[in-house]
Design an enzyme around this catalytic site. Structure first.
Site, PDB file in Angstrom:
ATOM      1  N   LYS A 216      -4.621  -6.504   2.643  1.00  0.00           N
ATOM      2  CA  LYS A 216      -5.763  -5.836   1.912  1.00  0.00           C
ATOM      3  C   LYS A 216      -6.474  -6.790   1.252  1.00  0.00           C
ATOM      4  O   LYS A 216      -7.435  -7.431   1.878  1.00  0.00           O
ATOM      5  CB  LYS A 216      -4.944  -4.987   1.093  1.00  0.00           C
TER       6      LYS A 216
ATOM      7  N   ASP B 209       5.667  -5.383  -5.358  1.00  0.00           N
ATOM      8  CA  ASP B 209       4.747  -5.223  -4.383  1.00  0.00           C
ATOM      9  C   ASP B 209       3.553  -5.315  -5.106  1.00  0.00           C
ATOM     10  O   ASP B 209       3.120  -4.264  -5.950  1.00  0.00           O
ATOM     11  CB  ASP B 209       4.810  -3.912  -3.434  1.00  0.00           C
TER      12      ASP B 209
ATOM     13  N   TYR C 234       4.361   2.990  -1.646  1.00  0.00           N
ATOM     14  CA  TYR C 234       3.546   3.004  -0.385  1.00  0.00           C
ATOM     15  C   TYR C 234       4.269   3.587   0.686  1.00  0.00           C
ATOM     16  O   TYR C 234       5.426   3.526   0.848  1.00  0.00           O
ATOM     17  CB  TYR C 234       3.340   1.270  -0.043  1.00  0.00           C
TER      18      TYR C 234
ATOM     19  N   ARG D 288       7.866 -19.914  15.040  1.00  0.00           N
ATOM     20  CA  ARG D 288       8.696 -18.910  14.395  1.00  0.00           C
ATOM     21  C   ARG D 288       9.401 -19.571  13.028  1.00  0.00           C
ATOM     22  O   ARG D 288       9.590 -18.506  12.141  1.00  0.00           O
ATOM     23  CB  ARG D 288       9.610 -18.278  15.126  1.00  0.00           C
TER      24      ARG D 288
HETATM   25  C1  LIG Z   1      -0.739  -1.581   3.193  1.00  0.00           C
HETATM   26  C2  LIG Z   1       0.362  -1.791   2.347  1.00  0.00           C
HETATM   27  C3  LIG Z   1       1.530  -2.292   2.787  1.00  0.00           C
HETATM   28  C4  LIG Z   1       1.811  -2.645   4.022  1.00  0.00           C
HETATM   29  O1  LIG Z   1       1.518  -3.643   4.484  1.00  0.00           O
HETATM   30  P1  LIG Z   1       0.762  -3.701   6.029  1.00  0.00           P
HETATM   31  O2  LIG Z   1       0.113  -4.886   6.209  1.00  0.00           O
HETATM   32  O3  LIG Z   1       0.011  -2.480   6.448  1.00  0.00           O
HETATM   33  O4  LIG Z   1       1.985  -3.681   6.974  1.00  0.00           O
HETATM   34  C5  LIG Z   1       2.840  -2.517   1.931  1.00  0.00           C
HETATM   35  N1  LIG Z   1       2.448  -1.982   0.336  1.00  0.00           N
HETATM   36  C6  LIG Z   1       1.234  -1.670  -0.064  1.00  0.00           C
HETATM   37  C7  LIG Z   1       1.065  -1.575  -1.402  1.00  0.00           C
HETATM   38  C8  LIG Z   1       0.000  -1.476   0.773  1.00  0.00           C
HETATM   39  O5  LIG Z   1      -0.922  -1.051   0.453  1.00  0.00           O
END
Ligand SMILES: *Cc1c(COP(=O)(O)O)cnc(C)c1O
Length: 391
Positions: free
Chosen positions: A208, A183, A111, A58
């Protein structure tokens, strides 16, 4: 000693081969929850810092640290924390840095999971949230309060692909002593490195583009300073949000082809956006690479290309949107983005269904808006599918 051991003990204490003179090409999966030490002093040292000796899974793991160093390197940061999901990274950063009574300023288009989380922060944790446009440093200055601590932006927003004015917004945040968090999921470090534009922390949903194959969940937060790195790492360890070595390994494997994939995602998207922009069934196309997009000038200053996600409005509104969704064959009707397959979704009934009609309108999302996350297939096969579904 080994010679004297009984079978029960031998079965437990497996031999660990030493690699004499060679090393693995691929990063191995260190599928172990903990680590054993020869020196008690080294054991103690590993507990207190994110880059120390490995102690317990962890806190850190060699496969996970390889991912952290890979993404920190791509983003130009000093260190990173890998999490079990993108939201794990978002929450580790926000909850690790904020406390009740603090105020944060976020852009309006966010998001969905992050928007829900921010609403929860204000409702349940006493952390106030204000929203401003992603490209308006004056609005940011006007929203400042004595307790404002943090600015939260997304390089390219979903699904209308607004581009944030990272240099302008981060500079205004710095003047006010805020921590800027960006982000960067939609751009990936191939298209944008927010730390170079003044951000302090970059977040990715590694689910992604970083992993790129729709087979793993993951998140990463990258830091401009060792101090922020240590604070968020310590909280992620407390929260238990840290990444699993197998997920980290899949993500590392994806990262090796990230630049190649991004090039194709962007090329395919450009072609689709241009063709749809001239199609009689399409009222508007939203992609920052098009001169008609409100972020086009900013995007050209900030990005070498404009990403693999775009959306378009069908002339026939909701009915046309639903017909399109049920006619598409090759592209998959699915959430998420950033994998090699082309995906489509109808924001008004899926990703953004919790928004009121007024909020949808304020975000520019129509009843006939379709979002595409373009894959790396041959462009003519994607186009044939889209053109068939439109006709
Ligand atoms: C998918 C996404 C998230 C969240 O990510 P997870 O892996 O689904 O928890 C956060 N920000 C953006 C821009 C995303 O496309």
């Amino acid at each position: 000693m080994a010679d004297e051991l009984r079978p029960e003990t031998r079965a437990v204490h497996l031999p660990q081969p030493s690699l004499s003179g060679s090393r693995p090409i691929a990063v191995p999966i260190y599928q172990t929850s903990g680590f054993a030490f020869d020196d008690p002093a080294v054991f103690a040292e590993g507990m207190g810092r994110p880059d120390g000796p490995f102690v317990y899974g962890r806190l850190s793991n060699p496969t996970v640290r390889s991912l952290e160093e890979a993404v920190a390197g791509l983003e130009g940061g000093v260190g990173a924390v890998a999490a079990a999901s993108g939201m794990g990274a978002v929450n580790s950063v926000l909850l690790g840095l904020l406390k009740p009574g603090d105020h944060l300023i976020a852009q309006r288009a966010l998001y969905g999971g992050t928007a829900v989380m921010l609403a929860d922060l204000s409702r349940r944790f006493g952390i106030e949230v204000s929203h401003v446009p992603e490209d308006d440093p004056e609005a940011l200055r006007a929203a400042l309060r004595p307790g404002t601590r943090l600015l939260y932006l997304e390089t390219i927003a979903n699904p209308m692909t607004q581009v944030a004015d990272l240099p302008g917004m981060c500079a205004a945040a710095r003047e006010a002593g805020l921590i800027s968090v960006v982000d960067n999921t939609f751009a990936s470090p191939v298209l944008c490195r927010p730390l170079e534009h003044g951000a302090d922390i970059v977040i990715h949903s590694a689910t992604k583009y970083l992993s790129g194959h729709a087979d793993v969940l993951g998140g990463v937060a990258v830091f401009a300073s060792p101090e922020l790195h240590r604070r968020v790492w310590r909280f992620a360890v407390e929260l238990g949000a840290t990444a699993d070595p197998f997920a980290a390994w899949l993500t590392l494997r994806g990262i090796q082809t990230l630049p190649l994939r991004m090039e194709r995602h962007c090329l395919n998207t450009r072609e689709l956006a241009l063709r749809l922009d001239n199609h009689p069934a399409v009222a508007a196309v939203h992609w920052p690479g098009l001169p008609s997009h409100p972020s086009h000038a900013l995007a050209r200053r900030l990005l070498p290309d404009f990403g693999g996600v775009f959306s378009f409005d069908l002339v026939g509104g909701r009915a046309a949107g639903e017909r399109f969704m049920s006619s598409i064959r090759l592209a998959l009707l699915a959430p998420s983005l950033g994998g090699v397959e082309t995906l489509v979704l109808h924001p008004a009934t899926t990703s953004h269904r919790s928004l009121t009609p007024e909020d949808l309108a304020r975000h520019g999302i129509g009843e006939g808006t379709v979002r595409m996350a373009v894959g790396v297939e041959h462009i003519e096969d994607i186009w044939a599918d889209v053109a068939r579904a439109l006709s």
